[in-house]
Design an enzyme around this catalytic site. Sequence first.
Site, PDB file in Angstrom:
ATOM      1  N   ARG A 105     122.435  20.969   3.362  1.00 17.05           N
ATOM      2  CA  ARG A 105     120.992  21.068   3.182  1.00 17.05           C
ATOM      3  C   ARG A 105     120.421  19.656   3.204  1.00 17.05           C
ATOM      4  NH1 ARG A 105     117.983  23.835  -1.904  1.00 17.05           N
ATOM      5  NH2 ARG A 105     118.722  21.984  -2.948  1.00 17.05           N
ATOM      6  N   THR A 109     114.143  17.619   3.712  1.00 13.50           N
ATOM      7  CA  THR A 109     113.420  18.803   4.219  1.00 13.50           C
ATOM      8  C   THR A 109     113.901  20.090   3.550  1.00 13.50           C
ATOM      9  OG1 THR A 109     115.078  19.214   5.923  1.00 13.50           O
ATOM     10  CG2 THR A 109     113.265  17.725   6.501  1.00 13.50           C
ATOM     11  N   ASP A 201     124.545  20.867  -8.789  1.00 13.60           N
ATOM     12  CA  ASP A 201     125.006  20.827  -7.407  1.00 13.60           C
ATOM     13  C   ASP A 201     126.443  21.354  -7.351  1.00 13.60           C
ATOM     14  OD1 ASP A 201     126.315  19.828  -4.971  1.00 13.60           O
ATOM     15  OD2 ASP A 201     124.423  18.795  -4.630  1.00 13.60           O
ATOM     16  N   ASP A 204     129.132  19.129  -5.504  1.00 12.72           N
ATOM     17  CA  ASP A 204     129.493  17.921  -6.265  1.00 12.72           C
ATOM     18  C   ASP A 204     130.333  18.271  -7.484  1.00 12.72           C
ATOM     19  OD1 ASP A 204     128.286  16.184  -4.542  1.00 12.72           O
ATOM     20  OD2 ASP A 204     126.417  16.020  -5.677  1.00 12.72           O
TER      21      ASP A 204
HETATM   22  C1  PRP Z   1     124.427  23.896  -1.385  1.00 15.03           C
HETATM   23  C2  PRP Z   1     125.012  25.262  -1.626  1.00 15.03           C
HETATM   24  C3  PRP Z   1     124.394  26.076  -0.511  1.00 15.03           C
HETATM   25  C4  PRP Z   1     123.036  25.456  -0.357  1.00 15.03           C
HETATM   26  C5  PRP Z   1     122.037  26.371  -1.032  1.00 15.03           C
HETATM   27  O1  PRP Z   1     125.094  23.250  -0.365  1.00 15.03           O
HETATM   28  O2  PRP Z   1     126.409  25.285  -1.627  1.00 15.03           O
HETATM   29  O3  PRP Z   1     125.115  26.036   0.698  1.00 15.03           O
HETATM   30  O4  PRP Z   1     123.078  24.204  -1.052  1.00 15.03           O
HETATM   31  O5  PRP Z   1     120.757  25.915  -0.835  1.00 15.03           O
HETATM   32  P1  PRP Z   1     119.680  26.675   0.054  1.00 15.03           P
HETATM   33  O6  PRP Z   1     119.730  28.116  -0.330  1.00 15.03           O
HETATM   34  O7  PRP Z   1     118.390  26.018  -0.356  1.00 15.03           O
HETATM   35  O8  PRP Z   1     119.993  26.439   1.498  1.00 15.03           O
HETATM   36  P2  PRP Z   1     124.795  21.739   0.057  1.00 15.03           P
HETATM   37  O9  PRP Z   1     123.773  21.692   1.163  1.00 15.03           O
HETATM   38  O10 PRP Z   1     124.490  20.934  -1.160  1.00 15.03           O
HETATM   39  O11 PRP Z   1     126.139  21.289   0.724  1.00 15.03           O
HETATM   40  P3  PRP Z   1     127.613  21.164   0.123  1.00 15.03           P
HETATM   41  O12 PRP Z   1     128.128  22.566  -0.098  1.00 15.03           O
HETATM   42  O13 PRP Z   1     128.331  20.469   1.210  1.00 15.03           O
HETATM   43  O14 PRP Z   1     127.571  20.370  -1.159  1.00 15.03           O
HETATM   44  N1  URA Z   2     122.478  23.814  -4.044  1.00 11.80           N
HETATM   45  C1  URA Z   2     123.175  23.598  -5.188  1.00 11.80           C
HETATM   46  O1  URA Z   2     124.358  23.212  -5.143  1.00 11.80           O
HETATM   47  N2  URA Z   2     122.561  23.835  -6.352  1.00 11.80           N
HETATM   48  C2  URA Z   2     121.282  24.253  -6.438  1.00 11.80           C
HETATM   49  O2  URA Z   2     120.773  24.463  -7.553  1.00 11.80           O
HETATM   50  C3  URA Z   2     120.580  24.458  -5.235  1.00 11.80           C
HETATM   51  C4  URA Z   2     121.204  24.231  -4.059  1.00 11.80           C
END
Ligand code: PRP
Ligand code: URA
Length: 210
Positions: A105, A109, A201, A204
């Site tokens: 994400r 944006t 997150d 993380d």
């Molecule tokens: C997080 C989570 C989802 C997304 C959710 O991933 O694991 O995939 O955010 O958010 P959304 O519904 O607003 O799209 P992130 O983009 O942080 O990537 P990661 O899993 O690599 O940490």
């Molecule tokens: N992605 C995450 O990992 N946590 C949130 O709360 C939203 C998006």
Amino acid sequence: MSNVYVLDHPLIQHKLTYIRKKETGTKDFRELVDEVATLMAFEITRDLPVEEVDIQTPVVDDAKAKVLSGKKVGLVPILRAGLGMVDGMVNMIPAAKIGHVGLYRDPETLKPVEYYVKMPSDISERELIVLDPMLATGGSAIEAIHSLKKRGAKQIRLMCLVAAPEGVKLMQEAHPDVDIYLAALDEKLDEKGYIVPGLGDAGDRLYGTK
Ligand code: PRP
Ligand code: URA
């Protein structure tokens, strides 16, 4: 409109509380996500069709028993956080094939950016379960499911730990045919697109980054 199922099982809710707590460290967070995924696997597969077969047991030659029938299961974690749910699911569905969708994400944006897709060749014949701990704005799950449908997927379910109502609504509008399974439906998103109260997150916390 797709159905939304909140898996309100006491063990799931108990473990989710520890997943949410900010003092839970990476090791425990990982183990708890794994355990909750296993418990959710049990619920999400509740309606898979079974058929009767004839077997022999050590006691009789003509026992009737049941085995899974029909479509086979495919698991599709959304990288990276969805990976944390794979082993827990595989504990329950060891023969599942696993596809991967890489999305992150964009922090400015909040829109998903796709960077990797690899699917089993027979996804159109599988019951796919998309895995991601978080359904926030819904952008990542919506995009991942578009990507699967473009490649021929027909039967898709989405399984998340925590969702925001905003993400659920957009998912239902974009993919009314995809049922959504959650451990919790939270209050809202904050101004940075984080789920409130949420768990922070997920990527993380699973991988000890940041
Ligand atoms: C997080 C989570 C989802 C997304 C959710 O991933 O694991 O995939 O955010 O958010 P959304 O519904 O607003 O799209 P992130 O983009 O942080 O990537 P990661 O899993 O690599 O940490
Ligand atoms: N992605 C995450 O990992 N946590 C949130 O709360 C939203 C998006």
